[in-house]
Design an enzyme around this catalytic site. Structure first.
Site, PDB file in Angstrom:
ATOM      1  N   ASP A  16       9.229  19.916  17.649  1.00 46.26           N
ATOM      2  CA  ASP A  16       7.573  19.741  17.162  1.00 46.26           C
ATOM      3  C   ASP A  16       7.469  18.933  15.787  1.00 46.26           C
ATOM      4  OD1 ASP A  16       6.571  20.904  19.251  1.00 46.26           O
ATOM      5  OD2 ASP A  16       7.485  22.933  18.677  1.00 46.26           O
TER       6      ASP A  16
ATOM      7  N   ASP B 291       5.159  18.287  26.504  1.00 44.48           N
ATOM      8  CA  ASP B 291       4.377  18.286  25.183  1.00 44.48           C
ATOM      9  C   ASP B 291       5.099  17.171  24.230  1.00 44.48           C
ATOM     10  OD1 ASP B 291       4.568  20.814  26.648  1.00 44.48           O
ATOM     11  OD2 ASP B 291       3.652  21.874  25.190  1.00 44.48           O
TER      12      ASP B 291
END
Length: 399
Positions: free
Chosen positions: A116, A181
């Site tokens: 991330d 994602d």
């Protein structure tokens, strides 16, 4: 005779209106929404300053839930929102806030245990560098990109999303999970190549995008959430979900991540395959017959109890921002869909009244229903992408 003449004029006016196409939102409307968002965020900033923490969401009791100090994939969104408000208003308060709150997690730029870093550092330091050209911000981005590419496996052709040696991920029998994602983390790599002249980052981003394009999407252009690969051979082991209703369902925010991610890939590469894929995903989202009339999707397009399922405003905000960029590249117009979603988000149904909602802007988002976590609450990334959409709209109208 006079009545017939007036009727004819009305018909002609309607026809001309259809020929002209949908009218864009006036610039004043967008400015008013940004001003209202800034007023609301002022309260959130004061609360954040009082405890020196980054706000994330509300817990089940309605109390503030702050980002985790050790690591939190959402920690870049509040500083990113502050950067957008500084860009809009020129008020140095927002610049100082963004700089202060992103510095709290700067050391995470060296972490190699999570995918991330693109979310975190591009939304915060990336916006900061874009606006201020601060060289320190640039170096943080490059270091974060270096950390991110350590998770790339050339056999698979992707960046590994989650480590699988602990936590709930270890219970899934995964070896090399890649989630949709992860398309959102590629922007940091494209930027790193742009900033350094080193095309290694871009090549990895392109490989990831191509492998995802090959394996993540179904015939109807919806995507699986998780593809698990064999790290030794690159073969697909399974196609599953972690946050959607079922392995074969279309998790709403996942569709938005895919749309946004391929638009970013086209922005940097001008590869028409990415533009075509973005259009395909947009078609799935916008043409889906089960979506409510206001354009705000249920948390999963195939959730079992529709219409008695939570909506996900975060998915709508991401989609709106993505469509605004897609509209600048495509001969197809997405303005009708954009305005429908943006007007819905700005309505009392989804925008909190001043001082309410713990000063988050938007209501009714969903984190992860399968994990019974963050259901029907505000989320810092819903606010971030809503502000981004407003700023993109404002810039397009000012051209």
């Amino acid at each position: 005779m006079k009545t017939k003449f007036l009727w004819l004029i009305l018909v002609l006016m309607c026809l001309l209106s259809c020929i002209e196409g949908p009218k864009q939102e006036p610039i004043q409307t967008i400015n008013d929404r940004l001003l209202a968002a800034e007023k609301q965020m002022n309260g959130l900033l004061e609360e954040a300053k009082s405890v020196n923490k980054n706000p994330r969401t509300l817990n089940a009791k309605g109390d503030m839930h702050w980002t985790h100090e050790k690591f939190d994939w959402t920690e870049g969104f509040f500083p990113g929102s502050c950067w957008y408000l500084f860009e809009f208003s020129g008020d140095e308060t927002w610049k100082h806030a963004a700089t202060h709150f992103q510095a709290k997690f700067e050391l995470h730029k060296k972490l190699t245990t999570n995918h991330d870093l693109g979310f975190i550092f591009n939304c915060s330091y990336g916006n900061g560098y874009r606006i201020t050209k601060n060289e320190q911000f640039k170096q943080v981005m490059i270091t974060a990109a270096e950390s991110l590419i350590t998770r790339f496996n050339p056999k698979v052709g992707c960046i590994k999303s989650w480590d699988v040696d602990k936590g709930w991920q270890s219970q899934r029998d995964w070896k090399f999970p890649v989630i949709i994602d992860n398309m959102m983390n590629l922007e940091l790599l494209f930027e790193a190549s742009k900033l350094t002249g080193n095309d290694t980052y871009e090549k990895i981003a392109v490989s990831h995008a191509n492998t995802t394009l090959k394996n993540h999407f179904r015939e109807d252009n919806s995507s699986y959430h998780v593809i698990d690969y064999d790290p030794e051979t690159g073969a697909v082991r399974s196609k599953q979900t972690a946050q959607g209703y079922a392995n074969t369902s279309a998790w709403a925010r996942g569709q938005a991540w895919g749309l946004y991610g391929y638009i970013v890939c086209y922005r940097y590469t001008k590869d028409l395959r990415y533009l075509d894929q973005a259009k395909n995903i947009a078609s799935f989202i916008l043409d889906y017959k089960g979506t409510p009339k206001d354009g705000i999707p249920y948390w999963d397009y195939n959730a079992p109890n529709i219409p008695n399922e939570p909506r996900d405003v975060s998915a709508a905000a991401i989609t709106a921002s993505a469509l605004l960029e897609l509209d600048t590249y495509s001969t197809d117009s997405y303005k009708v869909a954009i305005d429908k979603i943006m007007n819905a988000l700005a309505s009392d149904t989804y925008t909190a009244k001043l001082g309410e909602n713990h000063n988050f802007i938007l209501k009714h988002s969903v984190g992860s229903i399968p994990h019974n976590n963050e259901i029907d609450v505000p989320l810092n990334y819903a606010d971030y992408y809503y502000l981004e959409a407003l700023m993109r709209y404002k810039k397009q109208l000012n051209k």
